[in-house]
Design a protein around this motif. Sequence first.
Motif, mmCIF file in Angstrom:
data_model
loop_
_atom_site.group_PDB
_atom_site.id
_atom_site.type_symbol
_atom_site.label_atom_id
_atom_site.label_comp_id
_atom_site.label_asym_id
_atom_site.label_seq_id
_atom_site.Cartn_x
_atom_site.Cartn_y
_atom_site.Cartn_z
ATOM 1 N N PHE A 356 53.918 16.953 -55.710
ATOM 2 C CA PHE A 356 54.267 17.939 -56.722
ATOM 3 C C PHE A 356 53.463 19.229 -56.562
ATOM 4 O O PHE A 356 52.347 19.229 -56.034
ATOM 5 C CB PHE A 356 54.016 17.383 -58.127
ATOM 6 C CG PHE A 356 54.850 16.181 -58.462
ATOM 7 C CD1 PHE A 356 56.230 16.220 -58.329
ATOM 8 C CD2 PHE A 356 54.266 15.007 -58.928
ATOM 9 C CE1 PHE A 356 57.011 15.122 -58.646
ATOM 10 C CE2 PHE A 356 55.038 13.898 -59.257
ATOM 11 C CZ PHE A 356 56.415 13.958 -59.101
ATOM 12 N N ALA A 357 54.049 20.337 -57.071
ATOM 13 C CA ALA A 357 53.385 21.645 -57.107
ATOM 14 C C ALA A 357 52.865 22.039 -55.728
ATOM 15 O O ALA A 357 51.787 22.619 -55.593
ATOM 16 C CB ALA A 357 52.262 21.645 -58.139
ATOM 17 N N ASN A 358 53.658 21.728 -54.720
ATOM 18 C CA ASN A 358 53.282 22.001 -53.334
ATOM 19 C C ASN A 358 53.751 23.403 -52.969
ATOM 20 O O ASN A 358 54.933 23.630 -52.717
ATOM 21 C CB ASN A 358 53.935 20.958 -52.421
ATOM 22 C CG ASN A 358 53.821 21.298 -50.944
ATOM 23 O OD1 ASN A 358 53.050 22.162 -50.560
ATOM 24 N ND2 ASN A 358 54.598 20.615 -50.128
ATOM 25 N N ASN A 359 52.835 24.355 -52.943
ATOM 26 C CA ASN A 359 53.200 25.735 -52.611
ATOM 27 C C ASN A 359 52.584 26.175 -51.285
ATOM 28 O O ASN A 359 52.195 27.329 -51.095
ATOM 29 C CB ASN A 359 52.826 26.701 -53.732
ATOM 30 C CG ASN A 359 51.329 26.801 -53.960
ATOM 31 O OD1 ASN A 359 50.576 25.875 -53.679
ATOM 32 N ND2 ASN A 359 50.881 27.931 -54.491
ATOM 33 N N LEU A 360 52.504 25.246 -50.350
ATOM 34 C CA LEU A 360 52.027 25.541 -49.004
ATOM 35 C C LEU A 360 52.825 26.697 -48.406
ATOM 36 O O LEU A 360 54.040 26.797 -48.596
ATOM 37 C CB LEU A 360 52.180 24.303 -48.125
ATOM 38 C CG LEU A 360 51.707 24.398 -46.675
ATOM 39 C CD1 LEU A 360 50.191 24.543 -46.630
ATOM 40 C CD2 LEU A 360 52.149 23.165 -45.905
ATOM 41 N N VAL A 361 52.146 27.577 -47.690
ATOM 42 C CA VAL A 361 52.793 28.727 -47.072
ATOM 43 C C VAL A 361 53.914 28.271 -46.129
ATOM 44 O O VAL A 361 53.750 27.357 -45.325
ATOM 45 C CB VAL A 361 51.740 29.563 -46.315
ATOM 46 C CG1 VAL A 361 52.395 30.552 -45.363
ATOM 47 C CG2 VAL A 361 50.837 30.296 -47.306
ATOM 48 N N GLN A 362 55.062 28.914 -46.266
ATOM 49 C CA GLN A 362 56.247 28.630 -45.444
ATOM 50 C C GLN A 362 55.993 29.035 -43.988
ATOM 51 O O GLN A 362 55.335 30.041 -43.707
ATOM 52 C CB GLN A 362 57.430 29.420 -46.008
ATOM 53 C CG GLN A 362 58.743 29.294 -45.255
ATOM 54 C CD GLN A 362 59.753 30.344 -45.709
ATOM 55 O OE1 GLN A 362 59.370 31.372 -46.267
ATOM 56 N NE2 GLN A 362 61.030 30.091 -45.478
ATOM 57 N N ARG A 363 56.558 28.261 -43.052
ATOM 58 C CA ARG A 363 56.496 28.573 -41.619
ATOM 59 C C ARG A 363 57.923 28.677 -41.084
ATOM 60 O O ARG A 363 58.710 27.730 -41.233
ATOM 61 C CB ARG A 363 55.745 27.483 -40.855
ATOM 62 C CG ARG A 363 54.251 27.426 -41.178
ATOM 63 C CD ARG A 363 53.625 26.165 -40.599
ATOM 64 N NE ARG A 363 53.876 26.030 -39.176
ATOM 65 C CZ ARG A 363 53.133 26.542 -38.206
ATOM 66 N NH1 ARG A 363 52.042 27.252 -38.528
ATOM 67 N NH2 ARG A 363 53.420 26.361 -36.935
ATOM 68 N N VAL A 364 58.265 29.804 -40.485
ATOM 69 C CA VAL A 364 59.613 30.033 -39.968
ATOM 70 C C VAL A 364 59.517 30.303 -38.467
ATOM 71 O O VAL A 364 59.149 31.412 -38.051
ATOM 72 C CB VAL A 364 60.299 31.217 -40.669
ATOM 73 C CG1 VAL A 364 61.719 31.409 -40.131
ATOM 74 C CG2 VAL A 364 60.329 31.010 -42.173
ATOM 75 N N PRO A 365 59.810 29.313 -37.618
ATOM 76 C CA PRO A 365 59.799 29.556 -36.166
ATOM 77 C C PRO A 365 60.920 30.515 -35.775
ATOM 78 O O PRO A 365 62.056 30.387 -36.233
ATOM 79 C CB PRO A 365 60.042 28.161 -35.572
ATOM 80 C CG PRO A 365 59.718 27.197 -36.668
ATOM 81 C CD PRO A 365 60.085 27.906 -37.939
ATOM 82 N N VAL A 366 60.586 31.484 -34.938
ATOM 83 C CA VAL A 366 61.538 32.494 -34.484
ATOM 84 C C VAL A 366 61.377 32.675 -32.978
ATOM 85 O O VAL A 366 60.252 32.734 -32.470
ATOM 86 C CB VAL A 366 61.300 33.845 -35.198
ATOM 87 C CG1 VAL A 366 62.191 34.935 -34.606
ATOM 88 C CG2 VAL A 366 61.549 33.718 -36.687
ATOM 89 N N LEU A 367 62.495 32.751 -32.274
ATOM 90 C CA LEU A 367 62.480 33.076 -30.852
ATOM 91 C C LEU A 367 63.038 34.481 -30.682
ATOM 92 O O LEU A 367 64.190 34.750 -31.061
ATOM 93 C CB LEU A 367 63.320 32.082 -30.051
ATOM 94 C CG LEU A 367 63.439 32.403 -28.556
ATOM 95 C CD1 LEU A 367 62.071 32.297 -27.875
ATOM 96 C CD2 LEU A 367 64.454 31.502 -27.873
ATOM 97 N N CYS A 368 62.233 35.366 -30.124
ATOM 98 C CA CYS A 368 62.706 36.708 -29.784
ATOM 99 C C CYS A 368 63.150 36.702 -28.323
ATOM 100 O O CYS A 368 62.369 36.324 -27.438
ATOM 101 C CB CYS A 368 61.605 37.742 -30.011
ATOM 102 S SG CYS A 368 62.123 39.436 -29.634
ATOM 103 N N LEU A 369 64.382 37.073 -28.081
ATOM 104 C CA LEU A 369 64.956 37.028 -26.736
ATOM 105 C C LEU A 369 64.277 38.032 -25.805
ATOM 106 O O LEU A 369 63.725 39.050 -26.240
ATOM 107 C CB LEU A 369 66.447 37.332 -26.805
ATOM 108 C CG LEU A 369 67.313 36.362 -27.614
ATOM 109 C CD1 LEU A 369 68.748 36.877 -27.656
ATOM 110 C CD2 LEU A 369 67.258 34.960 -27.033
ATOM 111 N N ASP A 370 64.342 37.730 -24.502
ATOM 112 C CA ASP A 370 63.908 38.713 -23.518
ATOM 113 C C ASP A 370 64.833 39.921 -23.567
ATOM 114 O O ASP A 370 65.998 39.825 -23.984
ATOM 115 C CB ASP A 370 63.925 38.114 -22.124
ATOM 116 C CG ASP A 370 62.863 37.049 -21.943
ATOM 117 O OD1 ASP A 370 61.827 37.124 -22.635
ATOM 118 O OD2 ASP A 370 63.070 36.128 -21.125
ATOM 119 N N SER A 371 64.356 41.028 -23.120
ATOM 120 C CA SER A 371 65.154 42.245 -23.133
ATOM 121 C C SER A 371 66.440 42.089 -22.355
ATOM 122 O O SER A 371 67.499 42.577 -22.745
ATOM 123 C CB SER A 371 64.343 43.410 -22.567
ATOM 124 O OG SER A 371 63.194 43.647 -23.352
#
Length: 378
Positions: A356-371
């Motif tokens: 309960f009351a778990n407000n751990l910071v969110q983690r969003v994995p993102v891949l940025c493509l090569d140019s």
Amino acid sequence: MGQRLDDVSAPARLAGPEEGISQEELALAARNHGMPLEALRYDVTPSGLHYVLTHYDIPYGEAGAWRLVVRGGVRQPLVLGMDELRAYPAVTQRVTLECAGNGRALLTPRPVSQPWLVEAVGTAEWTGVPLRVLLTEAGVEPGAVEVVFTGADHGVERGVEQDYQRALALDVAMGDAPEVLVAYEMNGGPLPPQHGHPVRLVVPGWYGMAHVKWLREIRVTDAPFTGFQQAMAYRLRQDAGDKGEPVTRIAPRALLIPPGFPDFMSRTRVVRPGVVALEGRAWSGRAPVTGVEVSTDEGRSWYAADLDGGDDHRWAWRPWRFAWTATPGPHVLSARATDAEGHTQPLDQPWNRGGFANNLVQRVPVLCLDSEDSEGAG
């Protein structure tokens, strides 16, 4: 051999070290649902996208036949149909609701229950009658200490057969900061069945367990309520035998609208090099949100985001934004909120048995493509 409720209602437990989500938890996740994080773009969540948590069955209630009873330690008990409720001056509040178990499935060890990630939230415009108006008309007797709310949903939990019931201290029930509502509309229309049709409680700033749905009775008492959902459930415990502290107001949280586009299975986000607008919402039931920070490197460094609004809707989330220059490769994005009392989201979540009351910071994995991949797209 006789059959007992314990035969169908298991005690609370923690998942084993290698134990995955069970069939029972999947069944709960199919009945309940979170808000798609892309819906954070809406100031007010469309009713069908708002998160849903139902403990037992969704009761069937005809508005024309519904009666709400106000009784107990009052001088004049009330029996109110929907027409009588609508005859009172209406109040509308924009309120962010969050399930107390939001984030539970991310904990280790994992409490076995509804397996929420971070989507158990939504914001709606709720219309109804202030609870204090009904209690004032009924006339609260001296010596009253709590107000107990009973819903029409009935079931069994950890071997205890029960109606869903919760209580508020009298000063909270009679207060105006926040002003508790006996609500009959959501986003300008009748409450949908899954959101408590025809009438429910809305307690701004408190986790969702306090917002009793399908409300049929309000009872004033001269002693603290000791029902299951108050004395056994929704308490912060480290060990099974602890009495624990009650879950009450919502801890600060910021969520990020996932940028770019997703992979179907993993939901990993894909973006292209260059400036990416990061946006999201932040809220707290303890004090107004005063700041949001963003990290694009797994929490090693943090930068202040621009925070909008908040003056007109104290009990609703606030939008924030941040411009990120994405470079090729993998990244982990996060956001964290701080409120006016100095509460800030943790990077390492303190653990409790109920999740309960778990407000751990969110983690969003993102891949940025090569140019090169970016140039070849489209």
